[in-house]
Design an enzyme around this catalytic site. Structure first.
Site, PDB file in Angstrom:
ATOM      1  N   SER A  61       0.795  -1.236   0.000  1.00 52.77           N
ATOM      2  CA  SER A  61       0.000   0.000   0.000  1.00 52.77           C
ATOM      3  C   SER A  61       0.823   1.280   0.000  1.00 52.77           C
ATOM      4  O   SER A  61       0.258   2.358  -0.197  1.00 52.77           O
ATOM      5  CB  SER A  61      -0.950   0.020   1.197  1.00 52.77           C
ATOM      6  OG  SER A  61      -1.999  -0.865   0.969  1.00 52.77           O
ATOM      7  N   LYS A  64       0.408   3.377  -2.952  1.00 50.82           N
ATOM      8  CA  LYS A  64      -0.776   4.244  -3.120  1.00 50.82           C
ATOM      9  C   LYS A  64      -0.407   5.730  -3.035  1.00 50.82           C
ATOM     10  O   LYS A  64      -1.126   6.572  -3.568  1.00 50.82           O
ATOM     11  CB  LYS A  64      -1.824   3.882  -2.062  1.00 50.82           C
ATOM     12  CG  LYS A  64      -2.361   2.451  -2.219  1.00 50.82           C
ATOM     13  CD  LYS A  64      -3.234   2.050  -1.047  1.00 50.82           C
ATOM     14  CE  LYS A  64      -3.700   0.602  -1.154  1.00 50.82           C
ATOM     15  NZ  LYS A  64      -4.440   0.167   0.060  1.00 50.82           N
ATOM     16  N   TYR A 188      -4.013  -2.429 -10.107  1.00 52.14           N
ATOM     17  CA  TYR A 188      -3.876  -2.248  -8.647  1.00 52.14           C
ATOM     18  C   TYR A 188      -2.958  -3.321  -8.035  1.00 52.14           C
ATOM     19  O   TYR A 188      -2.020  -3.002  -7.296  1.00 52.14           O
ATOM     20  CB  TYR A 188      -5.278  -2.286  -8.011  1.00 52.14           C
ATOM     21  CG  TYR A 188      -5.253  -2.347  -6.507  1.00 52.14           C
ATOM     22  CD1 TYR A 188      -4.925  -1.229  -5.751  1.00 52.14           C
ATOM     23  CD2 TYR A 188      -5.539  -3.535  -5.834  1.00 52.14           C
ATOM     24  CE1 TYR A 188      -4.884  -1.287  -4.359  1.00 52.14           C
ATOM     25  CE2 TYR A 188      -5.500  -3.604  -4.450  1.00 52.14           C
ATOM     26  CZ  TYR A 188      -5.164  -2.484  -3.719  1.00 52.14           C
ATOM     27  OH  TYR A 188      -5.114  -2.545  -2.345  1.00 52.14           O
ATOM     28  N   TYR A 240      -4.579   3.608   7.990  1.00 52.26           N
ATOM     29  CA  TYR A 240      -5.960   3.093   8.126  1.00 52.26           C
ATOM     30  C   TYR A 240      -6.517   3.426   9.502  1.00 52.26           C
ATOM     31  O   TYR A 240      -6.352   4.551   9.974  1.00 52.26           O
ATOM     32  CB  TYR A 240      -6.009   1.578   7.844  1.00 52.26           C
ATOM     33  CG  TYR A 240      -5.140   1.212   6.682  1.00 52.26           C
ATOM     34  CD1 TYR A 240      -5.487   1.646   5.401  1.00 52.26           C
ATOM     35  CD2 TYR A 240      -3.964   0.504   6.843  1.00 52.26           C
ATOM     36  CE1 TYR A 240      -4.679   1.353   4.327  1.00 52.26           C
ATOM     37  CE2 TYR A 240      -3.153   0.216   5.764  1.00 52.26           C
ATOM     38  CZ  TYR A 240      -3.509   0.657   4.517  1.00 52.26           C
ATOM     39  OH  TYR A 240      -2.708   0.386   3.456  1.00 52.26           O
ATOM     40  N   VAL A 258       1.140  -3.824   3.796  1.00 56.82           N
ATOM     41  CA  VAL A 258       1.091  -5.122   4.476  1.00 56.82           C
ATOM     42  C   VAL A 258       2.332  -5.981   4.234  1.00 56.82           C
ATOM     43  O   VAL A 258       2.458  -7.058   4.807  1.00 56.82           O
ATOM     44  CB  VAL A 258      -0.179  -5.953   4.148  1.00 56.82           C
ATOM     45  CG1 VAL A 258      -1.407  -5.366   4.793  1.00 56.82           C
ATOM     46  CG2 VAL A 258      -0.341  -6.157   2.661  1.00 56.82           C
TER      47      VAL A 258
HETATM   48  N1  GLN Z   1      -2.398  -5.243  -2.000  1.00 58.20           N
HETATM   49  C1  GLN Z   1      -2.901  -5.219  -0.656  1.00 58.20           C
HETATM   50  C2  GLN Z   1      -4.372  -5.510  -0.635  1.00 58.20           C
HETATM   51  O1  GLN Z   1      -5.024  -5.162  -1.533  1.00 58.20           O
HETATM   52  C3  GLN Z   1      -2.611  -3.863  -0.070  1.00 58.20           C
HETATM   53  C4  GLN Z   1      -3.063  -3.740   1.367  1.00 58.20           C
HETATM   54  C5  GLN Z   1      -2.104  -3.017   2.257  1.00 58.20           C
HETATM   55  O2  GLN Z   1      -0.906  -2.954   2.020  1.00 58.20           O
HETATM   56  N2  GLN Z   1      -2.612  -2.551   3.354  1.00 58.20           N
HETATM   57  O3  GLN Z   1      -4.920  -6.079   0.263  1.00 58.20           O
END
Ligand code: GLN
Length: 305
Positions: A61, A64, A188, A240, A258
Site C-alpha cells: 500500500s 498508493k 492495482y 488506516y 502489508v
Molecule cells: N495489495 C494489498 C491488498 O489489496 C494492499 C493492502 C495493504 O498494504 N494494506 O490487500
C-alpha cells in the site's frame, strides 16, 4: 545518525514479539519475519542505513502514495470527485462505508480508494501501459532505474483477491469505475507488488521532504501545495484505522503496507523507510512503528514540535 540506527536495529533484533506476517496473500506469508531494515535519507543528500537495507520487499500500500501523486498530476482536483480525503476509521479492506457513501471511498489510501485511483489513471489505456508509467514515475522519484514489480506477488494477489474484486465491483455498481474491472484490479495488484529496499524507498520519499522538489537531484516532482496535501493525507489516513495511533506515537506523515514497510516523512529534514514484515492487529508493521517511535524520540523530528 549511524549510531542511532544501529542501536535501533540492535533493540529491534532482540524483540520477541515481532507481529504476524500478512497471510491472506500467500506469497507474503512465506517472508521471514526476523528481517529488519531502516534507512534515513536526509534532505542534504546523506543516506544512513542499518539492518537488511538491501533486501527487496513488497511495498504494497505504500505504492498508493505514488499512484495518488500520478492521479493528481493527470486529473488535478478532479481526483476529489472520485475519492474523499477523510480518515476512514475502518480496516483497509472494509466495504461498509461504501454503501452509505454511494460507492465513493473515504480516501485514496484504503483499498477501495486506491482501486478508484487506479481506475482514474488508466483512462482507457491498457494496464501494461499504465504500469509502465507508474514504474517510470517511481524510478524517477527514487532516482533508480532498477526498481521493478514482483510478478509472483502480483499473481498471488490476483488469485486470492476476492475482497478487492468485491470492492471494485461494488464501486462499479454505482457507476464509479470507468474501465473494465479486471483491468483496474490487474493494475492495482501489480502496483502493490512493486519491490523495493529501504534505501530505494527512503529516496523515493525525498520529494515530500522538500516542498515537492527532490533536494538531491534538484528536480521538481509536484508543487509545494500538493506535497503538503499528500503529507497531510499520509498523516490522517496512511495507517488506516491505526492512523491516530501512529500520529500519537510517531508524529510524522507515514504510509504503511502489508509487506511490513513504512515510509515516513519529516518535512524539511528527512525521508525514512523501515521494514519489518510482522504486522500488528490493524495491518501496520509492528516493529517498524516501534523503530520510528524510537527514531523520533532520539531526533525530535515529530511535526508537533
Ligand atoms: N495489495 C494489498 C491488498 O489489496 C494492499 C493492502 C495493504 O498494504 N494494506 O490487500
Amino acid at each position: 545518525m549511524q549510531e542511532i540506527l544501529d542501536e535501533i536495529v540492535a533493540t529491534i533484533g532482540a524483540s520477541d514479539d515481532r507481529g504476524k506476517v500478512a497471510d491472506y496473500i500467500p506469497q507474503l506469508a512465506c517472508v521471514d519475519p526476523n528481517q529488519f531494515a531502516i534507512t534515513v535519507a536526509l534532505a542534504d543528500g546523506r543516506v544512513f542505513s542499518s539492518g537488511d537495507s538491501e533486501r527487496l520487499f513488497s511495498i504494497q500500500s505504500i505504492s498508493k502514495v505514488f499512484t495518488l501523486t500520478i492521479a493528481l498530476g493527470k486529473l488535478g482536483d478532479a481526483v476529489w470527485s472520485r475519492v474523499g480525503r477523510e480518515p476512514s476509521g475502518d480496516p483497509f479492506n472494509s466495504i461498509v462505508q461504501l454503501e452509505h457513501e454511494q460507492g465513493k471511498p473515504r480516501n485514496p489510501f484504503i483499498n477501495a480508494g486506491a482501486i478508484a485511483i487506479a481506475d482514474a489513471i488508466l483512462m482507457g489505456h491498457q494496464p501494461k501501459e499504465t504500469l509502465a508509467e507508474i514504474l517510470q514515475f517511481v524510478r524517477f522519484i527514487a532516482d533508480d532505474d532498477s526498481i521493478g514489480i514482483d510478478e509472483k506477488v502480483a499473481q498471488s494477489e490476483l488469485l486470492t483477491g476476492d475482497r478487492n474484486a468485491s470492492l471494485a465491483h461494488f464501486m462499479a455498481s454505482f457507476g464509479r469505475i470507468k474501465n473494465p474491472v479486471d483491468c483496474v484490479l490487474g493494475t492495482y495488484f501489480h502496483h502493490c507488488s512493486i519491490a523495493m529496499n529501504t534505501e530505494q524507498l527512503a529516496r523515493s520519499g525525498l520529494f515530500l521532504v522538500d516542498n515537492g522538489r527532490n533536494p538531491v537531484t534538484g528536480t521538481r516532482v509536484v508543487s509545494t501545495q500538493r506535497a503538503r496535501r499528500i503529507n497531510s493525507l499520509m498523516l490522517m489516513c496512511g495507517h488506516y484505522d491505526g492512523s491516530g495511533e501512529f500520529a500519537f506515537r510517531v508524529g510524522l506523515p507515514g504510509k504503511s503496507g502489508v509487506g511490513g514497510g513504512i515510509l515516513a516523512i519529516a518535512p524539511g529534514t528527512a525521508s525514512i523507510a523501515v521494514w519489518s514484515p510482522g504486522l500488528d492487529e490493524v495491518g501496520n508493521s509492528k516493529l517498524g512503528t516501534e523503530a520510528l517511535e524510537k527514531l523520533v524520540q532520539h531526533t525530535g523530528w515529530s511535526i508537533f514540535g
